[in-house]
Design an enzyme around this catalytic site. Structure first.
Site, PDB file in Angstrom:
ATOM      1  N   LYS A   1     -27.352 -13.371 -74.941  1.00  0.00           N
ATOM      2  CA  LYS A   1     -27.213 -13.924 -73.586  1.00  0.00           C
ATOM      3  C   LYS A   1     -26.950 -15.437 -73.605  1.00  0.00           C
ATOM      4  CE  LYS A   1     -29.630 -10.467 -70.855  1.00  0.00           C
ATOM      5  NZ  LYS A   1     -30.657 -10.172 -69.870  1.00  0.00           N
TER       6      LYS A   1
ATOM      7  N   ASP B   1     -28.812 -10.898 -63.313  1.00  0.00           N
ATOM      8  CA  ASP B   1     -30.251 -10.605 -63.396  1.00  0.00           C
ATOM      9  C   ASP B   1     -31.009 -11.295 -62.259  1.00  0.00           C
ATOM     10  OD1 ASP B   1     -30.246  -8.923 -65.585  1.00  0.00           O
ATOM     11  OD2 ASP B   1     -30.535 -10.535 -67.044  1.00  0.00           O
TER      12      ASP B   1
HETATM   13  P1  NAP Z   1     -36.996 -11.440 -75.000  1.00  0.00           P
HETATM   14  O1  NAP Z   1     -36.058 -12.531 -74.709  1.00  0.00           O
HETATM   15  O2  NAP Z   1     -37.136 -10.917 -76.378  1.00  0.00           O
HETATM   16  O3  NAP Z   1     -38.455 -11.944 -74.514  1.00  0.00           O
HETATM   17  C1  NAP Z   1     -39.592 -11.116 -74.616  1.00  0.00           C
HETATM   18  C2  NAP Z   1     -40.843 -11.896 -74.227  1.00  0.00           C
HETATM   19  O4  NAP Z   1     -41.932 -10.965 -74.274  1.00  0.00           O
HETATM   20  C3  NAP Z   1     -41.181 -13.050 -75.170  1.00  0.00           C
HETATM   21  O5  NAP Z   1     -41.790 -14.086 -74.452  1.00  0.00           O
HETATM   22  C4  NAP Z   1     -42.201 -12.395 -76.114  1.00  0.00           C
HETATM   23  O6  NAP Z   1     -43.160 -13.299 -76.603  1.00  0.00           O
HETATM   24  C5  NAP Z   1     -42.926 -11.469 -75.163  1.00  0.00           C
HETATM   25  N1  NAP Z   1     -43.561 -10.383 -75.884  1.00  0.00           N
HETATM   26  C6  NAP Z   1     -42.964  -9.489 -76.706  1.00  0.00           C
HETATM   27  N2  NAP Z   1     -43.884  -8.628 -77.175  1.00  0.00           N
HETATM   28  C7  NAP Z   1     -45.081  -9.005 -76.659  1.00  0.00           C
HETATM   29  C8  NAP Z   1     -46.392  -8.501 -76.789  1.00  0.00           C
HETATM   30  N3  NAP Z   1     -46.673  -7.434 -77.548  1.00  0.00           N
HETATM   31  N4  NAP Z   1     -47.396  -9.126 -76.119  1.00  0.00           N
HETATM   32  C9  NAP Z   1     -47.126 -10.201 -75.354  1.00  0.00           C
HETATM   33  N5  NAP Z   1     -45.889 -10.736 -75.202  1.00  0.00           N
HETATM   34  C10 NAP Z   1     -44.872 -10.123 -75.844  1.00  0.00           C
HETATM   35  O7  NAP Z   1     -36.705 -10.160 -74.096  1.00  0.00           O
HETATM   36  P2  NAP Z   1     -36.116 -10.159 -72.589  1.00  0.00           P
HETATM   37  O8  NAP Z   1     -34.644 -10.101 -72.600  1.00  0.00           O
HETATM   38  O9  NAP Z   1     -36.785 -11.258 -71.853  1.00  0.00           O
HETATM   39  O10 NAP Z   1     -36.614  -8.724 -72.078  1.00  0.00           O
HETATM   40  C11 NAP Z   1     -37.994  -8.481 -71.882  1.00  0.00           C
HETATM   41  C12 NAP Z   1     -38.203  -7.138 -71.185  1.00  0.00           C
HETATM   42  O11 NAP Z   1     -37.597  -7.163 -69.885  1.00  0.00           O
HETATM   43  C13 NAP Z   1     -37.557  -5.951 -71.915  1.00  0.00           C
HETATM   44  O12 NAP Z   1     -38.449  -4.852 -71.856  1.00  0.00           O
HETATM   45  C14 NAP Z   1     -36.308  -5.672 -71.107  1.00  0.00           C
HETATM   46  O13 NAP Z   1     -35.929  -4.298 -71.176  1.00  0.00           O
HETATM   47  C15 NAP Z   1     -36.779  -6.024 -69.706  1.00  0.00           C
HETATM   48  N6  NAP Z   1     -35.663  -6.379 -68.842  1.00  0.00           N
HETATM   49  C16 NAP Z   1     -35.484  -5.622 -67.724  1.00  0.00           C
HETATM   50  C17 NAP Z   1     -34.435  -5.915 -66.875  1.00  0.00           C
HETATM   51  C18 NAP Z   1     -34.254  -5.059 -65.651  1.00  0.00           C
HETATM   52  O14 NAP Z   1     -33.145  -5.045 -65.100  1.00  0.00           O
HETATM   53  N7  NAP Z   1     -35.276  -4.390 -65.190  1.00  0.00           N
HETATM   54  C19 NAP Z   1     -33.548  -6.969 -67.150  1.00  0.00           C
HETATM   55  C20 NAP Z   1     -33.775  -7.744 -68.311  1.00  0.00           C
HETATM   56  C21 NAP Z   1     -34.840  -7.419 -69.141  1.00  0.00           C
HETATM   57  P3  NAP Z   1     -42.909 -14.200 -77.926  1.00  0.00           P
HETATM   58  O15 NAP Z   1     -42.092 -15.351 -77.462  1.00  0.00           O
HETATM   59  O16 NAP Z   1     -44.264 -14.553 -78.363  1.00  0.00           O
HETATM   60  O17 NAP Z   1     -42.178 -13.302 -78.904  1.00  0.00           O
END
Ligand code: NAP
Length: 473
Positions: A269, A305
């Site tokens: 992204k 988003d």
């Molecule tokens: P990302 O950039 O990898 O960020 C994930 C975040 O979650 C990071 O801050 C990470 O912390 C934290 N995290 C991961 N595992 C964790 C755990 N076990 N306990 C606590 N914190 C944890 O991912 P993203 O793109 O933001 O996506 C995150 C989620 O949102 C995904 O499940 C994705 O499918 C969902 N999402 C949904 C939509 C929708 O349209 N509904 C759109 C976008 C994303 P660290 O920095 O410590 O690793």
């Protein structure tokens, strides 16, 4: 036998992988065949499971040809001269498999295989990069210009374009797996998805290519959703998972196989924003791109988003001035925090890695706190942007039920549709919002950017409805 009958319902040609079948009655099978058959008894050396002596393998292949198999497969590394001298060459598929990449002399190899006179030359290699598909496209272009029957397959998750677009590039055939069965090769797509979701038989030179660019792609809902919307609107378009090694790898593929529009997901992204000639102000404000639109030689870059995140909040008429607590500090958190700030909410972000929460808060004039302090924090709206609670760990939740003390909980996770967090929040009397609402809204906006028109809500609902069970006989 039952599998062959099932396969014939989907396929134009059924490959009998005899090396996977115990107690095969070839005579009976070929007598009852309802569509042309390709007989294959693959050796272990080329990825199959036949373990007997080569002499026995040759006998079986020749017997299959004699009993009426329309085509027999023989590897270029084996006794192909004997097969070609015994079976009419137009019925021989001369095959080559490379399980760990693409050989540097691929073009010369294809040339010498074609020179054998075999009716069909099949080349299956492993795509390590998305752009590896382009090498196969060029091979097909050359073969088509010379009237040769060539079939190419790129194995692995990065080879999807070769499997779905291959026939439109001139590949003599493409392989698909038995619906619900085990794939015979890495990356093979079940026949029901090939013909239903990807409409492989309808893809032609004018079909517009769309896709999801990321790595890894896992089981995203996007291909099912966008392809169903294309079909509902009768668009000559297909949406593929485009797993790339890097964003540069995607750009190299796109230069040869123009991608008309794309969804961008982790980890590209931010790279997509850097590479964008024309990013929208929203994408720049968030610092990430989730949508690409190719128009008039220019690649526009957008972020849907933010709008997707906000809409469910607006629909519930959540007032400005609420206190939002955002869990997580990744890409989704950036879009959510930007959206919450646009709605006039105050935001506190907490993250497992405190430094990420601190720097994100600084970007958006928000507050931050440590993950361990969640039980003490007061909030009106809790937003989970971490993947905690998603499949296959749907039994997990980022916040204990006892700490769900505010009014609203919004979980961006949409797989499963109802997460444990949302179930427990509802149990505590909170209003809940599923990530599926955001997912559908950001996808609807993508379609509007690509085609100038939002899809109908009815088509969106039908696209994500669980598939109807096939009647069993
Ligand atoms: P990302 O950039 O990898 O960020 C994930 C975040 O979650 C990071 O801050 C990470 O912390 C934290 N995290 C991961 N595992 C964790 C755990 N076990 N306990 C606590 N914190 C944890 O991912 P993203 O793109 O933001 O996506 C995150 C989620 O949102 C995904 O499940 C994705 O499918 C969902 N999402 C949904 C939509 C929708 O349209 N509904 C759109 C976008 C994303 P660290 O920095 O410590 O690793």
């Amino acid at each position: 036998m039952a599998a062959a009958v099932k396969a014939a319902a989907w396929a134009d040609l059924v490959e009998i992988r005899a090396d996977f079948i115990r107690d095969l009655s070839l005579r009976r099978l070929l007598r009852k065949k309802s569509c042309p058959v390709l007989f294959t008894l693959r050796s272990r050396r080329e990825g199959g499971s036949f373990q007997g002596p080569e002499r026995k393998r040759l006998e079986c292949i020749l017997e299959a040809a004699q009993l009426g198999a329309d085509y027999v497969d023989i590897e270029y590394s084996a006794f192909w001269q004997v097969v070609l001298a015994t079976v009419p060459p137009r019925r021989v598929v001369l095959s080559y498999h490379c399980m760990d990449g693409i050989p540097s002399d691929l073009e010369a190899l294809a040339e010498s295989m074609a020179a054998t006179g075999a009716g069909v030359v099949k080349i299956a290699v492993r795509a390590k990069r998305l752009a590896d598909n382009v090498r196969l496209l060029r091979l097909l272009e050359d073969a088509s210009s010379r009237g040769l029957n060539l079939c190419v397959v790129a194995m692995g998750s990065r080879g999807v374009p070769s499997r779905v677009l291959g026939p439109s590039w001139g590949s003599w055939m493409t392989f698909a797996g038995l619906p619900g069965g085990e794939a015979a090769a890495d990356g093979q797509i079940p026949a029901d998805l090939m013909t239903g979701r990807y409409r492989v038989r309808e893809i032609g030179p004018a079909t517009q290519l769309f896709g999801l660019v990321g790595n890894p792609l896992g089981h995203s809902l996007s291909p099912a959703l966008h392809n169903a919307l294309f079909a509902a609107d009768k668009r000559d378009a297909v949406y593929l998972p485009l797993e790339a090694e890097s964003f540069a790898d995607f750009l190299e593929f796109d230069a040869a196989v123009p991608v008309r529009g794309a969804s961008v997901t982790i980890p590209f992204k931010e790279c997509a924003l850097e590479a964008a000639a024309a990013p929208s102000s929203e994408a720049e404000a968030v610092g990430a791109v989730n949508t690409l639109i190719a128009a008039g030689g220019l690649r526009r870059a957008e972020n849907t988003d933010v709008g997707g995140f906000i809409r469910p909040l607006r629909e519930r008429a959540l007032p400005a001035g609420l206190r939002a607590l955002v869990l997580g500090a990744g890409g989704a958190a950036r879009a959510a925090i930007h959206g919450l700030r646009l709605m006039g909410m105050s935001v506190c972000v907490v993250s497992r890695t405190a430094a990420r929460a601190r720097s994100l808060a600084a970007c958006f004039q928000a507050e931050w706190s440590e993950w361990e302090r969640i039980p003490e924090l007061r909030w009106d709206l809790l937003v989970n942007t971490t993947p905690v609670g998603s499949q296959p760990h749907a039994d997990q939740t980022p916040v204990r039920a006892a700490d769900l003390t505010g009014g609203w909980v919004y979980d961006l996770v949409y797989n499963p549709m109802e997460t444990r967090l949302l179930r427990e929040a509802a149990g505590k009397g909170c209003g809940t919002i599923s990530g599926l609402e955001m997912f559908l809204e950001q996808a609807a906006e993508q379609q509007r950017l690509w085609f100038g028109k939002r899809p109908q809500a009815k088509n969106m609902r039908e696209a994500i409805a669980p598939p109807r069970q096939e009647p069993s006989d």
